[in-house]
Design a protein around this motif. Structure first.
Motif, PDB file in Angstrom:
ATOM      1  N   VAL A 214       0.855  -1.186   0.000  1.00 40.05           N
ATOM      2  CA  VAL A 214       0.000   0.000   0.000  1.00 40.05           C
ATOM      3  C   VAL A 214       0.889   1.233   0.000  1.00 40.05           C
ATOM      4  N   ARG A 215       0.319   2.358  -0.421  1.00 37.39           N
ATOM      5  CA  ARG A 215       1.086   3.602  -0.464  1.00 37.39           C
ATOM      6  C   ARG A 215       0.099   4.771  -0.406  1.00 37.39           C
ATOM      7  N   GLU A 216       0.602   5.918  -0.033  1.00 38.34           N
ATOM      8  CA  GLU A 216      -0.238   7.117  -0.086  1.00 38.34           C
ATOM      9  C   GLU A 216      -0.580   7.407  -1.545  1.00 38.34           C
ATOM     10  N   THR A 217      -1.862   7.609  -1.837  1.00 34.77           N
ATOM     11  CA  THR A 217      -2.309   7.759  -3.218  1.00 34.77           C
ATOM     12  C   THR A 217      -3.300   8.907  -3.327  1.00 34.77           C
ATOM     13  N   HIS A 218      -3.036   9.814  -4.262  1.00 30.15           N
ATOM     14  CA  HIS A 218      -4.030  10.833  -4.602  1.00 30.15           C
ATOM     15  C   HIS A 218      -4.980  10.217  -5.640  1.00 30.15           C
ATOM     16  N   LEU A 219      -6.128   9.724  -5.184  1.00 27.20           N
ATOM     17  CA  LEU A 219      -7.106   9.184  -6.129  1.00 27.20           C
ATOM     18  C   LEU A 219      -7.631  10.282  -7.040  1.00 27.20           C
ATOM     19  N   ILE A 220      -7.805  11.459  -6.477  1.00 29.15           N
ATOM     20  CA  ILE A 220      -8.113  12.662  -7.251  1.00 29.15           C
ATOM     21  C   ILE A 220      -6.963  13.633  -7.029  1.00 29.15           C
ATOM     22  N   GLU A 221      -6.278  13.992  -8.088  1.00 32.11           N
ATOM     23  CA  GLU A 221      -5.102  14.864  -7.984  1.00 32.11           C
ATOM     24  C   GLU A 221      -5.325  16.111  -8.826  1.00 32.11           C
ATOM     25  N   ASP A 222      -5.455  17.243  -8.138  1.00 26.72           N
ATOM     26  CA  ASP A 222      -5.754  18.519  -8.810  1.00 26.72           C
ATOM     27  C   ASP A 222      -7.010  18.389  -9.669  1.00 26.72           C
ATOM     28  N   GLY A 223      -7.970  17.602  -9.144  1.00 29.84           N
ATOM     29  CA  GLY A 223      -9.247  17.423  -9.824  1.00 29.84           C
ATOM     30  C   GLY A 223      -9.307  16.274 -10.800  1.00 29.84           C
ATOM     31  N   VAL A 224      -8.158  15.642 -11.101  1.00 27.48           N
ATOM     32  CA  VAL A 224      -8.085  14.590 -12.125  1.00 27.48           C
ATOM     33  C   VAL A 224      -8.180  13.212 -11.469  1.00 27.48           C
ATOM     34  N   LEU A 225      -8.990  12.326 -12.038  1.00 28.76           N
ATOM     35  CA  LEU A 225      -9.110  10.944 -11.570  1.00 28.76           C
ATOM     36  C   LEU A 225      -7.870  10.163 -11.991  1.00 28.76           C
TER      37      LEU A 225
END
Length: 448
Positions: free
Chosen positions: A303-314
């Motif tokens: 597992v890792r830290e994840t931006h599922l939404i990054e600057d509004g992008v999926l």
């Protein structure tokens, strides 16, 4: 806690070996134990005490592309041998599932995977009773509160060992304590209720019981005299107590199994702007003492830290191994706990990054609208994102609370709502799914 004559890790190793001897091609399993105590109070007196202690084993066996899973509370050598034989026999008899199977050993998480999320030692029933009584008394001390419908405090601990024939093993333990109550008030023959509740690793990280009781009571009194609203378009601010439901709707739409079945309004939006720029929705499995923290996913993958939404992008689907195989992708660490059961998908500690303005500043910005503090049974069409939900809360005018409202339905479609969602600055890390208050302008409101 159970006294194991044989260490649980050795029990699992023997169980998996028995599965292979019985004809299985692969297997995974877990042993779990939990214990806890909970109290309920009513009218200044102890109403009940409940004590829980349980130990169980869950086993999943594979025979080719067939799988079966069983569970039991019998951890004796004879019981485990029978469990293995039964599970293998079942696996040989069920239909094939071409996507099932353990992940390849080369993909597994490595390093020290054992995790201790223990908070304070066990809280006694007497301590829990004292805390619950203090909270109830504080709520009843609010002028106008008629009764406290339910008030309880608890302490719980869970421990689990997991192992699989692909070589994965890990251990995790954790404990938490909780306190909550629901207060009731009446005006002109109409009852209103509201609540406050907390669940934390350490009781020092929650407000004092008296504050929790007062909060529940004050919230309830504020709802008296609720009105209905006529049909209109208006701005809606989701209080942070309910704002996480919108994050939950997004998670359902990016679930790997939903994408694989083609039943998601976001199925064609990977890599696209789904939210406004500046919006981040992040999963953090490594939050210290987080309620959802973990060192590996439910199949033993990293597992890792994840931006599922990054600057509004999926940026990612929530994938376990079966969904990844169906989509011809690689699993990415979002499997829910398997090891004895077919894995689902889940996140760990998910949160919407806070914005710059307070809820009050957002109210002042839009002038008037609906502040939602309670929700009843959201209805979501997974294919197109059509959304409606019954709510209660407060109408605000000129940026100030004007009067309470109830029996209101708000509706829109989630893709459009996501694109104009504005987070406030009041984010709190309290659970496994956290969000600040959220503003969505131009929603349809209807009285019911």
């Amino acid at each position: 806690m159970a006294d194991f004559p044989i260490p649980p890790a050795d029990l699992l190793a023997g169980l998996l070996d028995q599965c292979l001897k019985s004809g299985a091609d692969a297997a995974d399993a877990r042993i779990g134990e939990s214990d806890g105590v909970g109290v309920a109070v009513r009218d200044g007196k102890l109403e009940s005490i409940e004590r829980e202690e349980s130990t169980s084993v869950a086993l999943r066996c594979f025979y080719g592309k067939r799988q079966a899973h069983v569970s039991s509370a019998d951890l004796s050598p004879e019981g485990l041998k029978t469990l293995a034989e039964r599970c293998v026999a079942m696996a040989k008899a069920v239909p094939e599932d071409k996507y099932c199977g353990l992940p390849d050993a080369s993909l597994l998480a490595t390093g020290d995977l054992d995790m201790d999320l223990s908070g304070e030692p066990e809280l006694s029933a007497a301590t829990l009773e004292e805390r619950a009584l203090a909270a109830e008394a504080a709520a009843l001390g609010i002028k106008g509160i008629k009764t406290v419908a339910g008030c309880g405090a608890s302490w719980n601990r869970s421990t689990r060992w997991v192992a699989a024939t692909n070589g994965f093993t890990a251990f995790k333990t954790g404990s938490s304590t909780a306190l909550g109550l629901s207060a009731v008030a009446e005006k002109d023959g109409k009852m209103e209720r509201d609540y406050d509740s907390w669940s934390v690793r350490f009781s020092k990280d929650m407000p004092a019981p008296e504050e929790i009781g007062r909060t529940a009571g004050e919230r309830t009194i504020a709802r008296l005299g609720a009105r209905k609203l006529g049909t209109r378009k208006a701005a809606v601010i989701y209080d942070r107590r309910v704002a996480g439901s919108l994050i939950g709707a997004m998670l359902g739409a990016i679930s790997g199994p939903s994408i694989a079945r083609g039943v998601s309004f976001l199925k064609d939006r990977m890599g696209q702007q789904v939210f406004a720029k500046g919006i981040y929705i992040t999963d953090d499995p490594f939050r210290p003492m987080g309620m959802g923290s973990r060192s590996h996913d439910g199949e033993g993958l990293p597992v890792r830290e994840t931006h599922l939404i990054e600057d509004g992008v999926l940026t990612a689907w929530l994938l376990n191994t079966p969904a990844a195989r169906q989509l011809c992708l690689e699993p990415n660490g979002f499997s829910a706990l398997g090891f004895g059961d077919p894995p689902g998908v889940t996140t760990s500690n998910i949160y919407l990054r806070a914005g710059e303005k307070t809820p009050q500043e957002l109210m002042a910005q839009v002038g008037e609208g609906l502040l939602v503090t309670d929700m009843f049974g959201p209805s979501i069409n997974p294919n197109n994102g059509d959304y409606s939900v019954g709510v209660a809360g407060f109408w605000f005018e000129k940026g100030e609370i004007a009067f309470p409202v109830s029996e209101v339905t708000i509706a829109d479609d989630l893709p459009s709502m996501f694109s104009r969602l504005v987070p406030a600055s009041d984010l709190e890390f309290r659970g496994t799914r956290d969000a600040p208050s959220i503003l969505v302008e131009g929603m349809s409101l209807a009285g019911s």
